[in-house]
Design a protein around this motif. Structure first.
Motif, PDB file in Angstrom:
ATOM      1  N   LEU A   5       0.855  -1.189   0.000  1.00  0.00           N
ATOM      2  CA  LEU A   5       0.000   0.000   0.000  1.00  0.00           C
ATOM      3  C   LEU A   5       0.890   1.238   0.000  1.00  0.00           C
ATOM      4  O   LEU A   5       1.973   1.229   0.582  1.00  0.00           O
ATOM      5  CB  LEU A   5      -0.885   0.009   1.241  1.00  0.00           C
ATOM      6  CG  LEU A   5      -1.975  -1.068   1.285  1.00  0.00           C
ATOM      7  CD1 LEU A   5      -2.739  -0.968   2.590  1.00  0.00           C
ATOM      8  CD2 LEU A   5      -2.910  -0.930   0.106  1.00  0.00           C
ATOM      9  N   CYS A  10      -5.590   4.477  -0.018  1.00  0.00           N
ATOM     10  CA  CYS A  10      -6.669   3.491  -0.073  1.00  0.00           C
ATOM     11  C   CYS A  10      -7.926   4.061   0.566  1.00  0.00           C
ATOM     12  O   CYS A  10      -7.892   4.663   1.624  1.00  0.00           O
ATOM     13  CB  CYS A  10      -6.244   2.221   0.649  1.00  0.00           C
ATOM     14  SG  CYS A  10      -7.576   1.041   0.827  1.00  0.00           S
ATOM     15  N   SER A  41     -10.581   2.012   0.969  1.00  0.00           N
ATOM     16  CA  SER A  41     -11.228   0.738   1.337  1.00  0.00           C
ATOM     17  C   SER A  41     -12.544   0.517   0.599  1.00  0.00           C
ATOM     18  O   SER A  41     -13.578   0.247   1.197  1.00  0.00           O
ATOM     19  CB  SER A  41     -11.386   0.607   2.848  1.00  0.00           C
ATOM     20  OG  SER A  41     -12.318   1.469   3.372  1.00  0.00           O
ATOM     21  N   GLN A  71     -12.712  -1.931  -1.332  1.00  0.00           N
ATOM     22  CA  GLN A  71     -12.724  -3.400  -1.300  1.00  0.00           C
ATOM     23  C   GLN A  71     -12.803  -4.047  -2.673  1.00  0.00           C
ATOM     24  O   GLN A  71     -13.086  -5.229  -2.774  1.00  0.00           O
ATOM     25  CB  GLN A  71     -13.864  -3.913  -0.418  1.00  0.00           C
ATOM     26  CG  GLN A  71     -13.600  -3.634   1.053  1.00  0.00           C
ATOM     27  CD  GLN A  71     -14.734  -4.079   1.928  1.00  0.00           C
ATOM     28  OE1 GLN A  71     -15.809  -3.499   1.854  1.00  0.00           O
ATOM     29  NE2 GLN A  71     -14.490  -5.092   2.735  1.00  0.00           N
ATOM     30  N   ILE A 121      -9.967  -6.984   4.096  1.00  0.00           N
ATOM     31  CA  ILE A 121     -10.029  -5.576   4.479  1.00  0.00           C
ATOM     32  C   ILE A 121     -11.165  -5.358   5.479  1.00  0.00           C
ATOM     33  O   ILE A 121     -12.265  -5.888   5.289  1.00  0.00           O
ATOM     34  CB  ILE A 121     -10.284  -4.675   3.250  1.00  0.00           C
ATOM     35  CG1 ILE A 121      -9.160  -4.870   2.218  1.00  0.00           C
ATOM     36  CG2 ILE A 121     -10.351  -3.207   3.669  1.00  0.00           C
ATOM     37  CD1 ILE A 121      -9.447  -4.200   0.916  1.00  0.00           C
ATOM     38  N   PHE A 137      -5.996  -4.013   7.029  1.00  0.00           N
ATOM     39  CA  PHE A 137      -5.714  -4.398   5.644  1.00  0.00           C
ATOM     40  C   PHE A 137      -4.669  -5.504   5.688  1.00  0.00           C
ATOM     41  O   PHE A 137      -3.518  -5.252   5.977  1.00  0.00           O
ATOM     42  CB  PHE A 137      -5.194  -3.184   4.859  1.00  0.00           C
ATOM     43  CG  PHE A 137      -5.334  -3.330   3.368  1.00  0.00           C
ATOM     44  CD1 PHE A 137      -4.652  -4.328   2.698  1.00  0.00           C
ATOM     45  CD2 PHE A 137      -6.157  -2.482   2.634  1.00  0.00           C
ATOM     46  CE1 PHE A 137      -4.789  -4.466   1.337  1.00  0.00           C
ATOM     47  CE2 PHE A 137      -6.289  -2.621   1.262  1.00  0.00           C
ATOM     48  CZ  PHE A 137      -5.611  -3.609   0.614  1.00  0.00           C
TER      49      PHE A 137
END
Ligand code: SF4
Ligand code: SF4
Lengths: 171, 179, 368
Positions: free
Chosen positions: B58, B68, B70, B72, B85, B106
């Motif tokens: 990341l 990020c 998130s 997903q 996640i 994560f």
């Protein structure tokens, strides 16, 4: 000292010999046979017949038995589960026993096999020359005959493995 | 149709075999004195070619914001399901509260990851990158799972001066629509 | 001081065995190094002993050469778990590795490795047992080594070891014949009429003060060498092992110390084989053809003895190098090719060779 060794090795030879006859597992039998050959070679050494001893190991223990093992493994002979003994086995064992008894009796009883010391050949020990001369002069005939026998055996094996037709032509 | 390719008949020298052995031996004898072509690994490292797909990591942007969001997507696309996640929300008082979400947890299980690069491909935020790191080792299965800190540590910063979210915020404050 | 001669012999034997074992360990190292050099690798270069490895320049140099590697190699064999699979025939399974190492170490007894010339010019062979049938003894005992392989293959009771064992036995029988016949010209020459008959390895080596036998019996030497490769199960003849088709052949089921015994046994066989080839064809401890230590005037006393041993060991190491060099050059033969080479090329060739040399030696003996 020599006597002690003689008794040790002859006991081993005999025990291993009995092992050959009694063992049901063919590989065990072969290993016992090697034991017999080796202890016989040792006895040859005690008799100062070094050449014979070495040849015994080289030919029998080193080559013939390897061939035996090879065949045993190749044919994958299983432990023979208590088969019914055939008539041939009986005949053969009776004859064998008879020969054994006669042989033992003749050794134990008679003086006849005791050769005069003068008639014995010199122990040739390890030197090969006298050995070679003897082989190609005095003992020429037995040697040739043995060779001829082996030749017959060899031709027999070839004939068997070729699976000839009755008229002699190869299949 | 079968094609029969005739072998070149051997010359006498080749049939004798020994000269050919000698030729082979002379080749290997020459090789004996040549410099080794191998790298002595821990001390010497290979140069990583461009576009190499190493361990997925990341990244943060130059201002230190985790990129990020998130979403997903990577978790869904990952063929061996290596990514796990747990989304979290960005606190109200943060400068980037309008981004709304950031990963709380994560994890990438490196025993599962097949280095396919799908996560990198799918990420709308360019937050996950397969970088140069190629050697992962550990004594337990647990050690082989890269958590968030590890991923950021491996990933570092992406030197991308685009700052999409700041621009969004600025344009929203000026009352304009998107961009 | 008087020592019991038997005890002295034991001490000598122990020394020789220790030397052979050390040579084996370093032969393994040499194999690893040579293979890596030929393949453009570096090979073992990490293991360092605490004190010697710490010496500046020398320590790192030795470490890079891998000089300390045999020690951890050996320890690894000792301390790994010794697995005896449940389906094996235990007696033979345990016996087999011993059977493969013992003959190799027994044959050492008759291999002379140098000469000691006293002040009065008396030549004393440096050998454990200077027996007259030395060469035959050596052949006989080393031919027993195949039982280790065969029994290992059979007792493992699984198919790859079994195939390895069968191949080893067939190969052994096939090449022993050609091997035996190929040395006969040498023996003919040494035992020619008028000379004292002998099969003593020391005398054979001493007889090469002029031509080495490899020079005027090259065909014998080549056939013997090929058979030697086959008898020691080395590539290109490693039918018994052939790891690309039989996993690792006869010792697939072996681990740890038992495997170590097989491993050492193979190298011991190679060392003995190299010694024999050196003695029979490469002039033993004669430095050069037509040049003996005597002509150089350096044969007397301890120095001469050390020199002869050194030359002998040097030639032996060269032979070992050849073994390894060939291994990392040639691919393995197919099994049927091995059989064809043995029976229909080497055997007839060696017999023809024998007849030719018999005629030549007869001519030389009668005409000159
Ligand atoms: S590289 Fe492929 S397998 Fe690895 S985490 Fe990304 S999507 Fe999953
Ligand atoms: S790494 Fe990219 S794809 Fe994965 S959750 Fe974050 S923003 Fe979405």
């Amino acid at each position: 000292m020599t006597d002690v060794f003689f008794y040790i090795f002859s006991t081993v030879a005999l025990a291993a010999g009995i092992g050959v006859v009694l063992s049901r597992n063919t590989v065990n039998g072969a290993m016992f046979l090697i034991g017999t050959f080796l202890s016989m070679a040792a006895i040859f050494v005690l008799l100062e017949a070094y050449f014979l001893a070495v040849i015994q190991v080289l030919v029998y223990a080193g080559a013939v038995m390897v061939l035996f093992l090879f065949i045993i493994m190749l044919l994958d002979v299983r432990e023979s589960a208590a088969k019914k003994t055939s008539v041939y086995t009986w005949v053969a064992s009776v004859i064998g026993l008879a020969i054994l008894i006669v042989g033992t009796a003749s050794i134990v009883s008679a003086d006849s096999i005791k050769t005069k010391a003068a008639a014995l050949p010199e122990p040739s020990g390890a030197s090969l020359k006298p050995f070679g001369y003897e082989l190609f002069t005095t003992y020429l005939l037995p040697m040739q005959v043995t060779g001829f026998l082996l030749l017959i055996a060899m031709i027999g094996v070839i004939a068997l493995s070729k699976k000839l037709n009755t008229d002699g032509s190869a299949k | 149709m079968s094609i029969v390719i005739k072998r070149k008949p051997l010359t006498l020298m080749e049939k004798l075999y020994l000269p050919e052995i000698a030729r082979g031996l002379s080749t290997t004898f020459r090789k004996l004195w040549e410099k080794p072509v191998t790298l002595e690994y821990p001390e010497q490292r290979p140069t990583i070619p461009e576009g190499y797909r190493g361990v997925p990591t990341l990244v943060k942007d130059p201002e230190g914001r985790e990129k990020c969001v998130s979403c997903q997507l990577c978790e869904f696309v990952c063929p061996p399901k290596a990514i796990r996640i747990t989304p979290g929300s960005i606190p109200e008082d943060s400068d980037y509260a309008h981004v709304e979400k950031a990963p709380q947890e994560f994890d990438i299980d490196m025993l599962r990851c097949i280095y396919c690069g799908m996560c990198q491909e799918v990420c709308p935020e360019e937050a996950i990158w397969l970088q140069n790191q190629f050697s992962m080792s550990g004594y337990t299965r647990g050690e082989m799972v890269n958590n968030k800190e590890k991923l950021y540590e491996l990933g570092g910063t992406l030197p991308d001066e685009h700052f999409k979210w700041r621009k969004k915020k600025e344009s929203a404050e000026k009352g304009g629509g998107h961009h | 001081m008087e020592f019991n001669p038997i005890i002295v012999k034991f001490v000598y034997a122990a020394i020789v065995v220790v030397v052979i074992m050390t040579l084996c360990a370093y032969a393994v190292l040499a194999e690893r190094k040579i293979s890596s050099w030929i393949q453009g690798r570096v090979g073992p270069n990490r293991t360092a002993l605490p004190i010697i490895g710490g010496i500046p320049l020398l320590g790192p140099f030795l470490t890079r050469l891998g000089i300390f590697q045999p020690l951890p190699d050996g320890l690894k064999f000792l301390f790994k778990e010794d697995v005896v699979p449940g389906h094996v025939n235990k007696v033979y399974f345990i016996m087999a590795p011993i059977l493969s190492l013992v003959p190799a170490l027994t044959t050492v007894a008759v291999v002379p490795f140098g000469q000691f010339v006293t002040k009065t010019g008396e030549v004393i062979p440096l050998v454990l047992a200077n027996v007259n049938v030395g060469l035959l003894f050596l052949f006989a005992v080393s031919s027993l080594g195949v039982y280790g392989v065969v029994l290992a293959g059979w007792s493992s009771n699984s198919k790859y070891p079994f195939l390895g064992g069968i191949r080893a036995s067939a190969q052994m029988i096939s090449y022993e014949l050609a091997m035996g016949v190929s040395v006969l010209p040498v023996l003919l020459w040494v035992n020619a009429p008028g000379k004292e008959g002998t099969m003593n390895l020391f005398d054979i080596a001493q007889a090469q003060n002029g031509f080495w036998f490899a020079m005027w019996m090259p065909l014998s030497a080549i056939i013997f060498l090929v058979c030697l490769f086959a008898e020691t199960n080395r590539l290109p003849f490693d039918m018994a092992e052939s790891e690309t088709e039989l996993v690792s052949g006869f010792h697939t089921e072996y681990s740890s110390f038992k495997f170590g015994l097989f491993f050492v046994g193979e190298y011991a066989h190679m060392i003995i084989g190299s010694c024999v080839f050196t003695l029979l064809f490469l002039g033993g401890w004669n430095p050069l053809p037509f040049v003996t230590l005597e002509t150089l005037g350096m044969d007397k006393g301890i120095l001469g003895a050390a020199l002869s041993v050194g030359i002998f060991l040097g030639k032996m190491c060269a032979m070992m190098f050849l073994f390894m060099w060939v291994r990392w050059t040639l691919p393995r033969f197919r099994y049927d090719q091995v059989m064809r080479l043995g029976w229909s090329i080497l055997l007839p060739l060696s017999i023809a060779n024998l007849i030719a040399y018999a005629l030549i030696i007869f001519y030389l003996d009668t005409a000159l």
